[in-house]
Every structure is written in C-alpha cells, then in structure tokens.
Motif scaffolding. Structure first.
Motif, PDB file in Angstrom:
ATOM      1  N   LYS A 134     -15.534  -3.157  -8.126  1.00  0.00           N
ATOM      2  CA  LYS A 134     -15.191  -2.722  -9.475  1.00  0.00           C
ATOM      3  C   LYS A 134     -15.123  -3.948 -10.366  1.00  0.00           C
ATOM      4  CE  LYS A 134     -12.458   1.060  -7.721  1.00  0.00           C
ATOM      5  NZ  LYS A 134     -11.288   1.887  -7.876  1.00  0.00           N
ATOM      6  N   GLN A 165     -12.999  -5.466 -13.259  1.00  0.00           N
ATOM      7  CA  GLN A 165     -11.731  -5.319 -13.965  1.00  0.00           C
ATOM      8  C   GLN A 165     -11.836  -6.014 -15.313  1.00  0.00           C
ATOM      9  OE1 GLN A 165      -8.009  -5.134 -11.846  1.00  0.00           O
ATOM     10  NE2 GLN A 165      -7.307  -6.874 -13.067  1.00  0.00           N
ATOM     11  N   ASN A 205      -5.852  -6.468 -17.354  1.00  0.00           N
ATOM     12  CA  ASN A 205      -4.683  -6.288 -16.515  1.00  0.00           C
ATOM     13  C   ASN A 205      -3.466  -6.639 -17.369  1.00  0.00           C
ATOM     14  OD1 ASN A 205      -3.137  -5.930 -14.184  1.00  0.00           O
ATOM     15  ND2 ASN A 205      -3.244  -8.108 -13.702  1.00  0.00           N
ATOM     16  N   THR A 230     -15.372   4.152 -17.069  1.00  0.00           N
ATOM     17  CA  THR A 230     -14.173   3.308 -17.025  1.00  0.00           C
ATOM     18  C   THR A 230     -12.978   4.169 -16.648  1.00  0.00           C
ATOM     19  OG1 THR A 230     -13.742   3.663 -19.365  1.00  0.00           O
ATOM     20  CG2 THR A 230     -14.982   1.702 -18.789  1.00  0.00           C
ATOM     21  N   LYS A 251      -4.360  -1.433 -15.495  1.00  0.00           N
ATOM     22  CA  LYS A 251      -5.653  -2.089 -15.280  1.00  0.00           C
ATOM     23  C   LYS A 251      -6.760  -1.210 -15.869  1.00  0.00           C
ATOM     24  CE  LYS A 251      -3.807  -3.735 -10.911  1.00  0.00           C
ATOM     25  NZ  LYS A 251      -3.487  -5.070 -11.250  1.00  0.00           N
ATOM     26  N   GLN A 292     -10.660  -0.657 -15.476  1.00  0.00           N
ATOM     27  CA  GLN A 292     -11.716  -1.001 -14.529  1.00  0.00           C
ATOM     28  C   GLN A 292     -12.971  -0.194 -14.792  1.00  0.00           C
ATOM     29  OE1 GLN A 292      -9.927  -0.468 -10.648  1.00  0.00           O
ATOM     30  NE2 GLN A 292      -8.925  -2.455 -10.755  1.00  0.00           N
ATOM     31  N   ASP A 330     -12.648  -3.268  -3.435  1.00  0.00           N
ATOM     32  CA  ASP A 330     -11.632  -2.235  -3.233  1.00  0.00           C
ATOM     33  C   ASP A 330     -12.063  -1.307  -2.112  1.00  0.00           C
ATOM     34  OD1 ASP A 330      -9.315  -0.812  -3.679  1.00  0.00           O
ATOM     35  OD2 ASP A 330     -10.083   0.285  -5.420  1.00  0.00           O
TER      36      ASP A 330
END
Length: 123
Positions: A53, A55, A58, A80, A90, A92, A121
């Motif tokens: 993913k 990011q 954050n 997203t 977050k 992502q 992930d």
C-alpha cells in the motif's frame, strides 16, 4: 448339536458385527482423510497474502480526510481508504500485489504527495 448351532450362529453374528465395525471405521477414516485434504487445499489458496500500500498521510482525522479528498481529485483511478490505528489516522492507496507495482504508482504521485511511502501489509 444345538450348542454347536448356537456357537455357529454366534460366530456368524460376531463376524457380521466385526465386518460392519471395520466398514464403519474405514468409512470414517476416508472422511477424515478427505477433510484433511480439503484443509490443505484451503490453506494453500488462502495464505496470508502480502500486499503493498502507499501511505499518503499519518496523523489526525481531519487532515487524513482532506488528503484523501485531494488525492481522489488528482488521481480518481486509484482507490483510497482511511484507516484508524490508535492513536493515528492513515490515508492509504490501493492493495498492490507487488512492490514494483506500488513503486511505479508512487513515482507517479510523488510530485503532488512527496511524503508518500510504500508499506507492506498482510491481509
């Protein structure tokens, strides 16, 4: 002779019961082996898949939603999502199957989202 008939009848009945019990045990063994094989197939198909993913952000909730909105306006072709992992929000992008694919997209979006990073992930 009556005793021997009774013995013969008892022996035949006992042989019948043993045959039924043996047949039942074989049937149960086949069922167990079948279930084990099904479990193996399931485990092969449903491994913990690793995805990649990107990011974008954050931090706090308001900014996470703002970044998502800005990203969707600039790149509507990518999905997203907002994820909350205490204590941070977050933003992502995607579930990419390879690191290469995620890196290619990262290069495209790096101009507008310079803080974006690729994460690995498990799903």
């Amino acid at each position: 002779m009556i005793i021997s008939r009774k013995k013969l009848l008892f022996t035949a009945f006992l042989a019948f019961l043993l045959n039924v019990a043996n047949s039942y045990a074989q049937n149960e063994t086949e069922k167990i082996n079948n279930l084990i094989e099904q479990k193996r197939d399931f485990n092969k198909k449903n491994k913990n898949s690793i995805v990649f993913k990107i990011q974008l952000y954050n931090g706090n909730e308001t900014q996470a939603y703002r970044i998502k909105q800005n990203f969707n306006a600039a790149y509507p072709e990518y999905t997203t999502k907002i994820i909350y992992k205490s204590p941070e929000w977050k933003t992502q992008v995607g579930d990419f199957s390879t690191r290469l694919e995620a890196d290619r997209i990262l290069n495209i979006i790096k101009d507008k989202f310079s803080g974006a990073i690729v994460l690995e992930d498990k799903i």
